[in-house]
Design an enzyme around this catalytic site. Sequence first.
Site, PDB file in Angstrom:
ATOM      1  N   HIS A  33      99.755  38.423 -55.819  1.00  0.00           N
ATOM      2  CA  HIS A  33     100.681  39.279 -54.511  1.00  0.00           C
ATOM      3  C   HIS A  33     100.286  38.552 -53.458  1.00  0.00           C
ATOM      4  CE1 HIS A  33     102.205  42.305 -51.955  1.00  0.00           C
ATOM      5  NE2 HIS A  33     101.778  42.119 -51.037  1.00  0.00           N
ATOM      6  N   GLU A  34      98.825  38.305 -53.153  1.00  0.00           N
ATOM      7  CA  GLU A  34      99.113  37.332 -51.666  1.00  0.00           C
ATOM      8  C   GLU A  34      99.499  35.780 -52.687  1.00  0.00           C
ATOM      9  OE1 GLU A  34      98.930  38.339 -49.066  1.00  0.00           O
ATOM     10  OE2 GLU A  34      98.087  40.509 -49.492  1.00  0.00           O
ATOM     11  N   HIS A  37     103.144  36.284 -52.047  1.00  0.00           N
ATOM     12  CA  HIS A  37     103.898  34.898 -50.687  1.00  0.00           C
ATOM     13  C   HIS A  37     103.357  34.042 -50.419  1.00  0.00           C
ATOM     14  CE1 HIS A  37     104.260  39.803 -49.375  1.00  0.00           C
ATOM     15  NE2 HIS A  37     103.172  39.769 -49.326  1.00  0.00           N
TER      16      HIS A  37
END
Length: 379
Positions: A33-34, A37
């Site tokens: 997820h990170e 980003h």
Amino acid sequence: MQEALALFFGSESLLVGTIIPFLFVLTVVVFVHEMGHYLVARWCGIGAQAFSIGFGPELLGFTDRHGTRWKLSAIPLGGYVKFIGDESETSSPVGVNESALSEEDRKRAFHTQPVWKRAATVFAGPAFNIILTIAIFSVFFALYGRQIADPLIAGVQPGSPAAEAGFEPGDRFVSVEGEKITTFADVQRIVSGRAGDKLNFTVERDGKMVDLQAVPKIVERTDPLGNKVKLGAIGVETTEAVGNFRRIEYGPLESVGQAVIETGHIIGRTGEFFKRFAVGREDKCQLGGPVKIATMASKAASQGFDWLIQLMAMLSIGIGLLNLFPLPPLDGGHLVFYAVEAIKGSPVSGAAQEIFYRIGFLLVMGFMGFVLFNDLFAC
């Protein structure tokens, strides 16, 4: 002493049997997820100050040549990317002091970027979670294929919704609620999430099309990980002889296609669940928090690594979808602000954002408290 050591380090211990599988699954999902980003931010020319798995004090880390601090932090229940100009790990624009940034940092700061770059960076986290789920499903379809059965009824349970509706052994499902049916699992997928709804069925009987209506009732089943799940069912079954059970094998591209379809079904079922949950038509115990996830990770690990990876796929898409809820400080809340900014041509005022951040934070904390209460006391 030996009993104490066994409790924490034995193969069925709290540490090895539960905590390690849970942290493994959660860490991979959070990292992906990170990383979504981070990578999209880099592609958009946005600088990152820190990439952390976990919150709180840093346990270990290093700084790369771009000035990003990569670290593992003490509380391993999440993670964040802190971009240049961020005052907090949530990338809230409230309180950003651009005057404190150098000219070079101002060019690379998150909040000075065009709205499309900020939106792309925020959306990338949930998108990467969905991509991880698709990737895992693709591998499983390529390795194991899929077990299917023809949509033929072998038996109808007496007194069931199907019996009351007039279903008969030998009927072949053609469509449910207008959706074409090709396998028995298609029927189960649609019916399982629609308990209490009147559904329209079309079946083929002796070469003729017959339209029927049935209302699925709630039944409680135990899934392979030992969870009690409540599903809709109409009371029909098939057998290996009638349903022609078989395994379909897929090539690499077909596996990806099937994975995309399966992921789409999960997204649809999740959306349907929350719509029904919001009006009190779903059981609150179907929602679980970290304790339930840890228990599931333990049971999955005990059944084999494949089961743990499948749980990772489900958790990944769950976290991805949860983050798209339109509440700050979740990613979906940021995207709402960016959508408003794109429409009106200027950012939402700091005062309005502050109000929505506080409301959103309280709602998110309330939801987390609710699922934790379910884990510990209610379910």
